[in-house]
Write a protein that holds these residues in place. Structure first.
Motif, PDB file in Angstrom:
ATOM      1  N   ASN A  37      43.516  67.867  16.007  1.00 23.09           N
ATOM      2  CA  ASN A  37      44.721  68.241  16.773  1.00 23.09           C
ATOM      3  C   ASN A  37      45.760  68.828  15.816  1.00 23.09           C
ATOM      4  N   THR A  38      45.404  69.937  15.198  1.00 24.58           N
ATOM      5  CA  THR A  38      46.297  70.529  14.192  1.00 24.58           C
ATOM      6  C   THR A  38      47.558  71.103  14.836  1.00 24.58           C
ATOM      7  N   ASN A  39      47.547  71.250  16.155  1.00 22.00           N
ATOM      8  CA  ASN A  39      48.752  71.721  16.854  1.00 22.00           C
ATOM      9  C   ASN A  39      49.607  70.561  17.365  1.00 22.00           C
ATOM     10  N   ASN A  40      49.301  69.323  16.927  1.00 22.97           N
ATOM     11  CA  ASN A  40      50.071  68.123  17.315  1.00 22.97           C
ATOM     12  C   ASN A  40      50.140  67.955  18.838  1.00 22.97           C
ATOM     13  N   ALA A  41      49.029  68.218  19.506  1.00 23.34           N
ATOM     14  CA  ALA A  41      49.025  68.120  20.968  1.00 23.34           C
ATOM     15  C   ALA A  41      48.176  66.932  21.422  1.00 23.34           C
ATOM     16  N   CYS A  42      48.726  66.185  22.354  1.00 29.81           N
ATOM     17  CA  CYS A  42      48.015  65.027  22.910  1.00 29.81           C
ATOM     18  C   CYS A  42      48.222  65.019  24.415  1.00 29.81           C
ATOM     19  N   ASN A  43      47.270  64.407  25.130  1.00 27.25           N
ATOM     20  CA  ASN A  43      47.449  64.296  26.581  1.00 27.25           C
ATOM     21  C   ASN A  43      48.321  63.084  26.941  1.00 27.25           C
ATOM     22  N   TRP A  44      48.615  62.214  25.965  1.00 25.80           N
ATOM     23  CA  TRP A  44      49.557  61.118  26.168  1.00 25.80           C
ATOM     24  C   TRP A  44      50.810  61.413  25.330  1.00 25.80           C
ATOM     25  N   GLN A  45      51.845  60.627  25.576  1.00 22.31           N
ATOM     26  CA  GLN A  45      53.062  60.791  24.762  1.00 22.31           C
ATOM     27  C   GLN A  45      53.676  59.404  24.543  1.00 22.31           C
ATOM     28  N   CYS A  46      52.945  58.597  23.785  1.00 27.86           N
ATOM     29  CA  CYS A  46      53.369  57.209  23.579  1.00 27.86           C
ATOM     30  C   CYS A  46      54.752  57.183  22.929  1.00 27.86           C
ATOM     31  N   SER A 167      48.680  48.139  27.304  1.00 32.22           N
ATOM     32  CA  SER A 167      49.049  47.250  28.415  1.00 32.22           C
ATOM     33  C   SER A 167      48.112  47.592  29.577  1.00 32.22           C
ATOM     34  N   VAL A 168      47.950  46.638  30.491  1.00 34.89           N
ATOM     35  CA  VAL A 168      47.161  46.956  31.695  1.00 34.89           C
ATOM     36  C   VAL A 168      48.063  46.967  32.938  1.00 34.89           C
ATOM     37  N   ILE A 169      49.364  46.846  32.713  1.00 35.64           N
ATOM     38  CA  ILE A 169      50.307  46.866  33.845  1.00 35.64           C
ATOM     39  C   ILE A 169      50.805  48.304  34.037  1.00 35.64           C
ATOM     40  N   HIS A 170      50.631  48.786  35.250  1.00 31.92           N
ATOM     41  CA  HIS A 170      50.890  50.204  35.541  1.00 31.92           C
ATOM     42  C   HIS A 170      52.252  50.679  35.030  1.00 31.92           C
ATOM     43  N   ASP A 171      53.311  49.947  35.357  1.00 35.89           N
ATOM     44  CA  ASP A 171      54.663  50.395  34.973  1.00 35.89           C
ATOM     45  C   ASP A 171      54.848  50.404  33.456  1.00 35.89           C
ATOM     46  N   GLU A 172      54.193  49.484  32.787  1.00 36.32           N
ATOM     47  CA  GLU A 172      54.304  49.444  31.318  1.00 36.32           C
ATOM     48  C   GLU A 172      53.548  50.612  30.687  1.00 36.32           C
ATOM     49  N   VAL A 173      52.384  50.929  31.249  1.00 39.59           N
ATOM     50  CA  VAL A 173      51.609  52.067  30.741  1.00 39.59           C
ATOM     51  C   VAL A 173      52.431  53.348  30.921  1.00 39.59           C
ATOM     52  N   LYS A 174      53.069  53.428  32.060  1.00 36.21           N
ATOM     53  CA  LYS A 174      53.911  54.598  32.348  1.00 36.21           C
ATOM     54  C   LYS A 174      55.067  54.696  31.338  1.00 36.21           C
ATOM     55  N   LEU A 175      55.631  53.565  31.025  1.00 40.58           N
ATOM     56  CA  LEU A 175      56.764  53.547  30.096  1.00 40.58           C
ATOM     57  C   LEU A 175      56.308  53.762  28.643  1.00 40.58           C
ATOM     58  N   ILE A 176      55.262  53.079  28.239  1.00 44.66           N
ATOM     59  CA  ILE A 176      54.869  53.094  26.810  1.00 44.66           C
ATOM     60  C   ILE A 176      54.021  54.319  26.476  1.00 44.66           C
ATOM     61  N   GLN A 246      59.277  60.273  18.353  1.00 44.35           N
ATOM     62  CA  GLN A 246      59.535  60.832  19.691  1.00 44.35           C
ATOM     63  C   GLN A 246      61.027  60.734  20.023  1.00 44.35           C
ATOM     64  N   ASN A 247      61.426  61.675  20.849  1.00 43.92           N
ATOM     65  CA  ASN A 247      62.819  61.742  21.245  1.00 43.92           C
ATOM     66  C   ASN A 247      63.021  60.821  22.455  1.00 43.92           C
ATOM     67  N   ILE A 248      63.314  59.549  22.182  1.00 49.37           N
ATOM     68  CA  ILE A 248      63.390  58.584  23.283  1.00 49.37           C
ATOM     69  C   ILE A 248      64.777  57.943  23.309  1.00 49.37           C
ATOM     70  N   THR A 249      65.146  57.517  24.515  1.00 49.29           N
ATOM     71  CA  THR A 249      66.453  56.868  24.626  1.00 49.29           C
ATOM     72  C   THR A 249      66.303  55.351  24.495  1.00 49.29           C
ATOM     73  N   LEU A 250      65.072  54.860  24.734  1.00 47.92           N
ATOM     74  CA  LEU A 250      64.853  53.416  24.640  1.00 47.92           C
ATOM     75  C   LEU A 250      64.897  52.954  23.192  1.00 47.92           C
ATOM     76  N   GLU A 251      65.327  51.723  23.052  1.00 49.19           N
ATOM     77  CA  GLU A 251      65.336  51.163  21.700  1.00 49.19           C
ATOM     78  C   GLU A 251      64.009  50.425  21.494  1.00 49.19           C
ATOM     79  N   ILE A 252      63.219  50.863  20.536  1.00 44.43           N
ATOM     80  CA  ILE A 252      61.955  50.160  20.282  1.00 44.43           C
ATOM     81  C   ILE A 252      61.932  49.638  18.846  1.00 44.43           C
ATOM     82  N   GLU A 253      61.233  48.508  18.695  1.00 43.96           N
ATOM     83  CA  GLU A 253      61.200  47.846  17.384  1.00 43.96           C
ATOM     84  C   GLU A 253      59.821  47.296  17.121  1.00 43.96           C
TER      85      GLU A 253
END
Ligand code: SF4
Length: 278
Positions: A37-46, A167-176, A246-253
């Motif tokens: 993936n030399t173009n830094n492309a992924c189908n996810w955006q964790c 995660s296996v929880i739908h909303d968490e997968v969507k978020l993470i 990633q350009n995210i507004t959430l605070e992750i640690e």
């Protein structure tokens, strides 16, 4: 200090397009990484992804002759030109060749052709009994026939799929992971992986907004993996090694070693080896 160590993962030290050496704690030694993936492309955006300028999409076309040239260059360096003693700490061994790039490696349409080129090269250097072939994947293409047959093709050496489930929880997968996945699809992909390869679950655990993964989330994860306990080879838990790009507004640690170990202990209710890496 050695040029390469488990804390120095700078892929740019050696100036190649597709293939880079790293010392990996999880691989237990030197890993030759293949970045499709030399173009830094992924189908996810964790949200924790460490790849700068990550975009959604597929890899660009692979220059196979160049990739092959780089592969033979590195195998020659490692086996004939004392690469390990020059660039790594004493005792470091060459352990694996891993499809582990700046995006999802199985999305490359040339994936299966490249697998056979790598197997051929490993045979040329008589490294079949020493090395493991790995894919570090989000698992989303494991049902793809060409990925399946490409990976099934490896019979002469050890192989492993490291399959991401955060995660296996739908909303968490969507978020993470920022995908609209379903547990049914994860199950299908995991079963496809297990049908062609020993498979290890890789799970990145993070604190979001100061909160640890919930009890509900860990229990659902355990319940899901319980279905595959007899077929899986293990679980790798880890947390952020470097800040997210990633350009995210959430605070992750990142989790502390103690926090990660506490979750690992809960997951050890499963009859599987569970390793926690910080
Ligand atoms: S699947 Fe891997 S490469 Fe893709 S966004 Fe997530 S962490 Fe980054």
């Amino acid at each position: 200090m050695a040029t390469l160590s488990t804390i120095n993962h700078d892929r740019k030290i050696f100036d190649k397009k597709y293939i880079y050496p790293v010392v990996s704690r999880r691989a237990g030694g030197l890993s030759l990484g293949i970045n499709l993936n030399t173009n830094n492309a992924c189908n996810w955006q964790c949200i924790y992804c460490e790849i700068p300028n990550l975009t959604r999409g597929k890899p660009e076309a692979i220059d196979i002759p160049l990739l092959k040239k780089e592969l033979y260059f590195w195998l020659e360096e490692i086996t004939q030109n004392n690469f390990l003693s020059k660039h790594t700490n004493p005792g470091t061994a060459f352990k694996d060749i891993a499809f582990s790039g700046n995006g999802e490696p199985t999305a490359a349409k040339e994936f299966s052709d490249i697998v056979s080129i790598v197997v051929e090269a490993v045979k040329d250097y008589k490294l079949e009994s020493q090395l493991t072939m790995r894919i570090i994947t989000n698992g989303s293409n494991m049902c793809d026939k060409s990925v399946q047959s490409g990976w099934d093709f490896i019979q002469s050496m050890k192989k492993e799929v490291w399959f991401k489930i955060d995660s296996v929880i739908h909303d968490e997968v969507k978020l993470i992971n920022q995908i609209n996945g379903s547990l049914g699809m994860t199950a299908k992909n995991l079963e496809a992986s297990l049908s062609v390869s020993p498979t290890i679950i890789q799970t990145c655990l993070i604190k979001v907004g100061g909160k640890l993964p919930s009890k509900k989330s860990i229990n659902a994860y355990i319940d899901f993996l319980k279905n595959y306990e007899d077929q899986l080879s293990g679980i790798h838990l880890y947390s952020l090694a470097r800040p997210s790009e990633q350009n995210i507004t959430l605070e992750i640690e990142r989790l502390t070693q103690i926090e990660l170990n506490q979750i690992a202990d809960k997951i050890r209710v499963l009859n599987l080896p569970v390793h926690a890496f910080i």
